[in-house]
Write a protein that holds these residues in place. Structure first.
Motif, mmCIF file in Angstrom:
data_model
loop_
_atom_site.group_PDB
_atom_site.id
_atom_site.type_symbol
_atom_site.label_atom_id
_atom_site.label_comp_id
_atom_site.label_asym_id
_atom_site.label_seq_id
_atom_site.Cartn_x
_atom_site.Cartn_y
_atom_site.Cartn_z
ATOM 1 N N GLY A 242 0.801 -1.214 0.000
ATOM 2 C CA GLY A 242 0.000 0.000 0.000
ATOM 3 C C GLY A 242 0.836 1.267 0.000
ATOM 4 O O GLY A 242 0.321 2.355 0.271
ATOM 5 N N ASP A 243 2.139 1.135 -0.309
ATOM 6 C CA ASP A 243 3.059 2.276 -0.346
ATOM 7 C C ASP A 243 3.110 3.032 0.973
ATOM 8 O O ASP A 243 3.245 4.252 1.020
ATOM 9 C CB ASP A 243 2.713 3.223 -1.503
ATOM 10 N N ARG A 244 3.001 2.275 2.058
ATOM 11 C CA ARG A 244 3.352 2.790 3.370
ATOM 12 C C ARG A 244 4.815 2.425 3.630
ATOM 13 O O ARG A 244 5.434 1.689 2.861
ATOM 14 C CB ARG A 244 2.435 2.209 4.439
ATOM 15 N N HIS A 245 5.359 2.927 4.739
ATOM 16 C CA HIS A 245 6.790 2.749 4.984
ATOM 17 C C HIS A 245 7.046 2.508 6.464
ATOM 18 O O HIS A 245 6.316 3.018 7.321
ATOM 19 C CB HIS A 245 7.561 3.995 4.526
ATOM 20 N N ARG A 246 8.085 1.740 6.748
ATOM 21 C CA ARG A 246 8.505 1.512 8.126
ATOM 22 C C ARG A 246 9.999 1.816 8.243
ATOM 23 O O ARG A 246 10.822 1.217 7.559
ATOM 24 C CB ARG A 246 8.243 0.065 8.559
ATOM 25 N N ILE A 247 10.322 2.766 9.116
ATOM 26 C CA ILE A 247 11.730 3.063 9.404
ATOM 27 C C ILE A 247 12.191 2.118 10.507
ATOM 28 O O ILE A 247 11.547 2.015 11.555
ATOM 29 C CB ILE A 247 11.904 4.523 9.847
ATOM 30 N N GLU A 248 13.285 1.432 10.263
ATOM 31 C CA GLU A 248 13.847 0.484 11.231
ATOM 32 C C GLU A 248 15.203 0.996 11.702
ATOM 33 O O GLU A 248 16.144 1.119 10.908
ATOM 34 C CB GLU A 248 14.007 -0.899 10.588
ATOM 35 N N VAL A 249 15.299 1.310 12.991
ATOM 36 C CA VAL A 249 16.556 1.773 13.579
ATOM 37 C C VAL A 249 17.216 0.588 14.278
ATOM 38 O O VAL A 249 16.635 0.000 15.199
ATOM 39 C CB VAL A 249 16.331 2.910 14.580
#
Length: 307
Positions: A242-249
């Motif tokens: 769905g063209d969402r995003h998750r930033i992973e630190v």
């Protein structure tokens, strides 16, 4: 390089810069989902017509994943170009998105690691890659109030560099040109700010293993880390359905030091490249496989009479 080849190269660069300018205007006018979908179509078209880049992506993916069938490699390569098209469309639109819209598109895991690092007062080096949507990650962090600068290689076409860096500045983060950034990076770290570095492109400072093959890497992040003590924090922006995003630190990179600067710097960069490789292996169709990451190592072998 003959005059005909130079003329052709200049023409291609001019047309690329013109296309970027036109798409910037077009994507600004379209609804977000429509623009991103169109970006995916453009990426697919590029896969079809850019024979050299397509061949490079197929070769790199085949070497990295020898267990996969040719058809699987081809499907993965198509998704690589499609993802890049989506990312380019999002980037050209990002400055027109509100902070609330960006926040709704992005989730983040592990932001507390960044805050803990900044509590040391030495700034932090954010290690990422041309993966997922790395530009949206920078916008998200600046929207959250973090002071961020990024180190980026200038495009071959000056007009393209001007457009891209203008969009970055409008999104709230400044840009330093790779190769001439050390003084500016040190200033940012002294002010306890974040500096984003993408050490996943071809270079020749140090040679190490990446996806089982020797490749050339920059060494600057390790040298700056050794000089300043600024933590090296891997951080990646994953594209979700769905063209969402998750930033992973991820946790800061820690390496046992020997006191030999050259040896320690190489060991640190080996850990940096290993962190990038682990992320790319998890989401192999979100990295820029059509970049010639192993060019310097290949030329080094050829010069030595190997292969």
């Amino acid at each position: 390089m003959g005059p005909e080849h130079r003329y052709l190269k200049r023409t291609i660069l001019f047309l690329s810069g013109l296309a970027l300018w036109l798409f910037r205007g077009l994507f600004r006018l379209l609804p977000h989902r429509v623009a991103v979908g169109l970006g995916a179509v453009v990426g697919t078209l590029v896969y079809a017509v850019a024979r050299r880049r397509r061949a490079l992506a197929l070769a790199n993916l085949g070497a990295a994943f020898p267990e996969k069938e040719p058809q699987q490699i081809a499907e993965m390569a198509k998704r690589v170009f499609e993802n890049f098209g989506r990312t380019a469309a999002e980037f050209l639109r990002t400055r027109h998105l509100s902070a609330e819209t960006v926040s709704n598109l992005v989730e983040i895991e592990g932001l507390e690691k960044v805050d803990r690092a900044l509590q040391e007062g030495k700034g932090a080096l954010m290690i990422t890659a041309h993966f997922g949507n790395w530009e949206l990650m920078a916008r998200y962090l600046t929207d959250r109030g973090y002071r961020l600068s990024v180190v980026a290689r200038d495009a071959n076409d000056p007009r393209t560099t001007e457009i891209v860096n203008e969009i970055r500045r409008e999104n709230g983060y400044q840009v330093f040109s790779r190769g001439n950034a050390a003084k500016f990076i040190l200033g940012c770290l002294r002010r306890n700010e974040l500096v984003g570095i993408l050490p996943d492109q071809n270079a020749g400072d140090v040679f190490l293993r990446f996806f089982g093959r020797e490749c050339g890497s920059v060494v600057g992040p390790a040298v700056i880390h050794l000089r300043t003590g600024a933590p090296l924090i891997p951080i990646f922006c994953v594209r979700l359905p769905g063209d969402r995003h998750r930033i992973e630190v991820h946790p800061p990179i820690e390496t046992a030091l020997t006191g030999d600067t050259d040896r320690d710097a190489k060991a640190i960069m080996e850990e940096v490249q290993a962190a990038i490789e682990r992320q790319v292996r998890r989401y192999p169709d979100q990295w820029l496989w059509f970049h010639d990451r192993w060019k310097s190592a290949r030329r080094r072998e050829e010069a030595a009479g190997v292969g």
